[in-house]
Enzyme design. Structure first.
Site, PDB file in Angstrom:
ATOM      1  N   GLN A  56      35.346  41.055  80.049  1.00  0.00           N
ATOM      2  CA  GLN A  56      34.600  41.924  79.263  1.00  0.00           C
ATOM      3  C   GLN A  56      33.439  42.788  79.962  1.00  0.00           C
ATOM      4  OE1 GLN A  56      34.522  39.016  76.383  1.00  0.00           O
ATOM      5  NE2 GLN A  56      36.419  38.696  75.592  1.00  0.00           N
TER       6      GLN A  56
ATOM      7  N   GLY B  18      31.196  33.893  73.935  1.00  0.00           N
ATOM      8  CA  GLY B  18      31.048  33.591  74.114  1.00  0.00           C
ATOM      9  C   GLY B  18      29.479  34.160  74.561  1.00  0.00           C
TER      10      GLY B  18
ATOM     11  N   GLU C 282      60.428  55.210  55.893  1.00  0.00           N
ATOM     12  CA  GLU C 282      60.862  55.401  57.879  1.00  0.00           C
ATOM     13  C   GLU C 282      61.379  57.241  57.173  1.00  0.00           C
ATOM     14  OE1 GLU C 282      63.411  52.696  60.027  1.00  0.00           O
ATOM     15  OE2 GLU C 282      62.333  51.919  58.865  1.00  0.00           O
TER      16      GLU C 282
ATOM     17  N   GLY D 239      49.573  49.306  51.790  1.00  0.00           N
ATOM     18  CA  GLY D 239      49.241  49.913  52.394  1.00  0.00           C
ATOM     19  C   GLY D 239      47.743  49.853  53.470  1.00  0.00           C
TER      20      GLY D 239
ATOM     21  N   ASP E 211      47.754  56.937  48.100  1.00  0.00           N
ATOM     22  CA  ASP E 211      47.671  57.362  46.626  1.00  0.00           C
ATOM     23  C   ASP E 211      47.165  56.673  45.520  1.00  0.00           C
ATOM     24  OD1 ASP E 211      49.077  60.333  45.556  1.00  0.00           O
ATOM     25  OD2 ASP E 211      50.260  58.530  44.741  1.00  0.00           O
TER      26      ASP E 211
END
Length: 577
Positions: free
Chosen positions: A115, A30, A475, A443, A394
């Site tokens: 905002q 907006g 993990e 990733g 990597d």
């Protein structure tokens, strides 16, 4: 809703059009609707994205491949904070990007409105200019200054940020202040070199035996002059991620595969528009030995960082190189041609071996493809004048070695992985006549994967190849290490091809080597396209093994941190291949 042709929003759009802006990357909100509507009225294409970070990344990529100002439009509050990563990346990369935004109406400032945030305070340290323009009469002058600063006129290029209260955007700019001087494009200022410094550079370069030339971002407009210098001087040459493609791989001066050896051998190093940052060991004597430096650049950041030059020339690099070649006359170069030829020969041997090794890289014990097989197949399928974007952790280390093209983009010195998809979309829209390929790890892909929707809606002719090894979600508490390999982890190989098809793109999953080449050909013929190539998580790049950022042939020290410590202590060994 009608927006007056004399409003701030209208004159902003008109100014951008007058300066040649044809495309703005944006996400609607907006607070910025008046600008959005007037951009459309001026015929400026709006590439609407799914996240503001991607909008700024796209604006940067547009600048990188065209040399033009990149423009992003983001809304207030979280729209603007989402954009900060893109702004920071452009800041570190010194990319000419203009970010426009909106904020609360003036009467609501600091009263807890929706905002309500001081945007300029957040970005002042990562921009060349950051202002909130509250007075309509000042809008054009402020915009002109923001653009000028972004382009680096009189300083270092980089992002500029400017926002407007919503009521200011609808406010009227008095006609006497809609001056042509603020609307028209400005000719680029080309700083000329000092003749005495050029003469000193000639004396040093033409009397040296082992000259190494290293180019960077600041040399991008000096490609022909750079090639002419190498031809005339007989020096050896290293490109960097900032300037890949300026000098063709076939040029006899290119010795990239001998990076470690040549940096230790050189007695004079000429940097052209290139910082001596972590990728060049900060110019450390532990790497460069007793070499003296000659430095050419048009900004201080690429001229005096870390190591001072025996000769420093603050000037447009192309102009400086032309002056250098004019000043040398018929003087013969003292460069040891046998030394240069030997380095080139060893480079070619290593390059051939690398190519063969990549094309024959064995699969993992799990039977999945090695990333090098994917990269070799991609390189074989694209034209030399392609635009290649490499991205990832990597996987980037594999791709930056194995892929080559006249235009290369990567996460840059900020290490901002996730830029691949937005960079590729913007580059392909800017240069549809060239093949644009994104080679990304899974990733990195995930950061901006939803922008596949943007690629499909805007028919961006890009091929995105995702090396899917499932390793991004390992993990730590689940993993064990046996003989140097991670085992016992829970990996999932997400269906990125299915995601692409769901969003309206051509998408294929590739799991077998024999399917790879045909899949690449089909994808190139049906862009926008995504190939989801399942690769083994067992493959580990040389960078990951050694910790040597982007210089895989340097082995004796464990890391650049060790090189830096050796430099500071004065007792470290040379870093050579």
């Amino acid at each position: 809703m009608q927006i007056s042709s004399d409003s701030v929003a209208a004159v902003v759009a008109r100014s951008l059009k007058a300066r040649g802006v044809t495309r703005v990357f944006a996400l609607c909100g907006g607070h910025i609707m008046p600008i959005w509507m007037r951009l459309d009225a001026e015929g400026i294409r709006i590439v609407d994205v799914r996240d503001e970070r991607a909008a700024v990344h796209m604006a940067q990529a547009h600048h990188e491949v065209t040399g033009e100002l990149g423009v992003a439009l983001v809304t207030a509050g979280p729209g603007m904070t989402n954009a900060i990563t893109g702004i920071a990346n452009a800041h570190v990369s010194r990319a000419a990007v203009l970010v426009l935004s909106g904020t609360n109406p003036r009467g609501q400032e600091n009263r807890g409105g929706l905002q309500d945030l001081d945007h300029t305070h957040l970005v002042r340290t990562i921009t060349r200019y950051a202002r909130t323009v509250r007075e309509p009469a000042l809008a054009l002058a402020e915009l002109d200054e923001a653009i000028t600063r972004a382009l680096g006129e009189g300083g270092e290029p980089g992002p500029s940020y400017i926002d407007f209260p919503a009521d200011t955007l609808r406010g009227l700019v008095p006609k006497p202040l809609q001056m042509e001087e603020h609307l028209r494009p400005k000719p680029r200022v080309v700083p000329q070199p000092d003749p005495d410094r050029i003469a000193a550079a000639v004396d040093l370069l033409w009397s040296a035996r082992r000259v190494l030339v290293i180019s960077g971002r600041g040399a991008r407009r000096a490609g022909p002059e750079l090639v002419a210098l190498l031809d005339r001087l007989g020096a050896v040459y290293l490109d960097t991620g900032e300037s890949r493609g300026l000098v063709p791989d076939a040029h006899p001066s290119v010795v990239g595969a001998m990076r470690g050896a040549v940096m230790g051998d050189a007695d004079v190093v000429l940097t052209i528009g290139r910082r001596l940052d972590f990728q060049l060991a900060y110019g450390s004597p532990a790497v460069f030995g007793d070499a003296r430096f000659v430095r050419f650049a048009d900004t201080a950041a690429e001229l005096r960082d870390n190591r001072r030059g025996a000769v420093e020339v603050l000037a447009d690099p192309a102009a400086a190189l032309r002056a250098l070649l004019d000043a040398v006359g018929n003087r013969a170069s003292a460069v040891d041609r046998d030394w240069a030829a030997s380095l080139r020969s060893q480079h070619e041997q290593r390059a051939r071996k690398l190519k063969q090794t990549m094309a024959s890289a064995a699969p993992g014990s799990d039977g999945r493809l090695h990333p090098n097989r994917v990269i070799a197949a991609l390189q074989a399928a694209i034209e030399p004048d392609s635009i290649v974007v490499t991205d990832g952790g990597d996987f980037l280390s594999f791709a930056r070695i194995g892929l080559s093209a006249t235009t290369m983009l990567d996460p840059g010195p900020f290490g901002c992985i996730g830029v691949g998809v937005p960079y590729g979309i913007a580059a392909s829209l800017a240069c549809p006549e060239r093949t644009t390929v994104v080679a990304t790890g899974d990733g990195a892909f995930g950061f901006n994967a939803i922008e596949l929707d943007t690629a499909a809606r805007h028919k961006a002719p890009v091929l995105i190849v995702v090396a899917n090894n499932g390793a991004w979600q390992i993990e730590v508490h689940d993993q064990t290490v046996t003989h140097g390999k991670v085992v016992g982890t829970r990996l999932s190989f997400s269906d990125y091809a299915g995601m692409a098809r769901a969003l309206g793109m051509h998408g294929e999953r590739v799991e077998r080597e024999e399917d790879l080449g045909p899949a690449i050909r089909r994808a190139l013929a049906n862009r926008p396209a995504l190939l989801d190539v399942v690769v083994t998580p067992e493959a580990v790049s040389s960078d990951a093994k050694t910790g040597l950022a982007w210089v895989p042939d340097l082995q004796p020290l464990a890391s650049w941190d060790e090189a830096e410590r050796a430099w500071r202590s004065g007792d470290g060994p040379s870093l050579q291949a």
